[in-house]
Write an enzyme that holds these catalytic residues in place. Sequence first.
Site, short mmCIF file in Angstrom:
data_model
loop_
_atom_site.label_atom_id
_atom_site.label_comp_id
_atom_site.label_asym_id
_atom_site.label_seq_id
_atom_site.Cartn_x
_atom_site.Cartn_y
_atom_site.Cartn_z
N HIS A 128 37.74 6.22 -21.17
CA HIS A 128 38.48 5.05 -20.66
C HIS A 128 39.63 5.51 -19.77
O HIS A 128 39.82 4.99 -18.67
CB HIS A 128 39.00 4.21 -21.84
CG HIS A 128 39.84 3.04 -21.43
ND1 HIS A 128 39.41 1.74 -21.53
CD2 HIS A 128 41.08 2.98 -20.89
CE1 HIS A 128 40.36 0.93 -21.06
NE2 HIS A 128 41.39 1.66 -20.68
N GLU A 129 40.38 6.51 -20.25
CA GLU A 129 41.52 7.00 -19.47
C GLU A 129 41.06 7.75 -18.22
O GLU A 129 41.67 7.64 -17.16
CB GLU A 129 42.42 7.91 -20.32
CG GLU A 129 43.05 7.23 -21.53
CD GLU A 129 43.73 5.91 -21.21
OE1 GLU A 129 44.32 5.79 -20.13
OE2 GLU A 129 43.65 5.00 -22.05
N HIS A 164 40.46 5.55 -15.38
CA HIS A 164 41.68 5.13 -14.67
C HIS A 164 42.01 6.05 -13.50
O HIS A 164 42.42 5.57 -12.45
CB HIS A 164 42.89 5.11 -15.63
CG HIS A 164 43.03 3.83 -16.39
ND1 HIS A 164 43.20 2.60 -15.78
CD2 HIS A 164 43.06 3.57 -17.72
CE1 HIS A 164 43.31 1.66 -16.69
NE2 HIS A 164 43.23 2.22 -17.89
#
Length: 197
Positions: A148-149, A152
Amino acid sequence: MILPIVAYGDPVLKKKATDITKDYPKLKELIANMYETMYGSFGVGLAAPQIGLSIRMFIVDATPFADDEEVMSKAESDFLKSFKHTFINPVILEESGDEWAFNEGCLSIPDVREDVFRKPNIKVEYFDEDFNKQTMTLDGLAARVFQHEYDHIEGILFTDHLSALKKRLIKGKLTNISKGKINVDYRMKFPLMKKKR
Ligand SMILES: [Zn+2]
């Protein structure tokens, strides 16, 4: 210092971020501020673009997940208890296994949670806070938080992984977030908020 978290709709969240060198100005201070910001908003991860910096760095602390012991093995829970890291210039070397769904959320997209499918096993390479090169093998929730990170810093949000129908269903909610029409108990910066005269 707690930094404002950039909300959905800000172009910085859609931009592919760039690598940094160990001479990056005030890096230690920036990392400390990111931890303070993440803890202040009860997040388990925070990427630099979310505080407006398009650089390839993110932090994670999945300790809160470890309390959820009913849903995972003792081994996974023990691993998550110490899964607190700063990832600089990370690379995913391998990604494998059958995709599984997990209900994801994001500090930049408050009050929206949706199931996202990702592969369960990853092997990663990165630099730590002292710019030592490290490799790590992750699975389950730890891999999930990392992925998820990592998205980003690639300019990808979890909502980008949703079906066209799901995207349509949450469109109004996302627009409201961009405009700041939302109740949130941490500092945020909204791209479409009307400026007060
Ligand atoms: Zn996020």
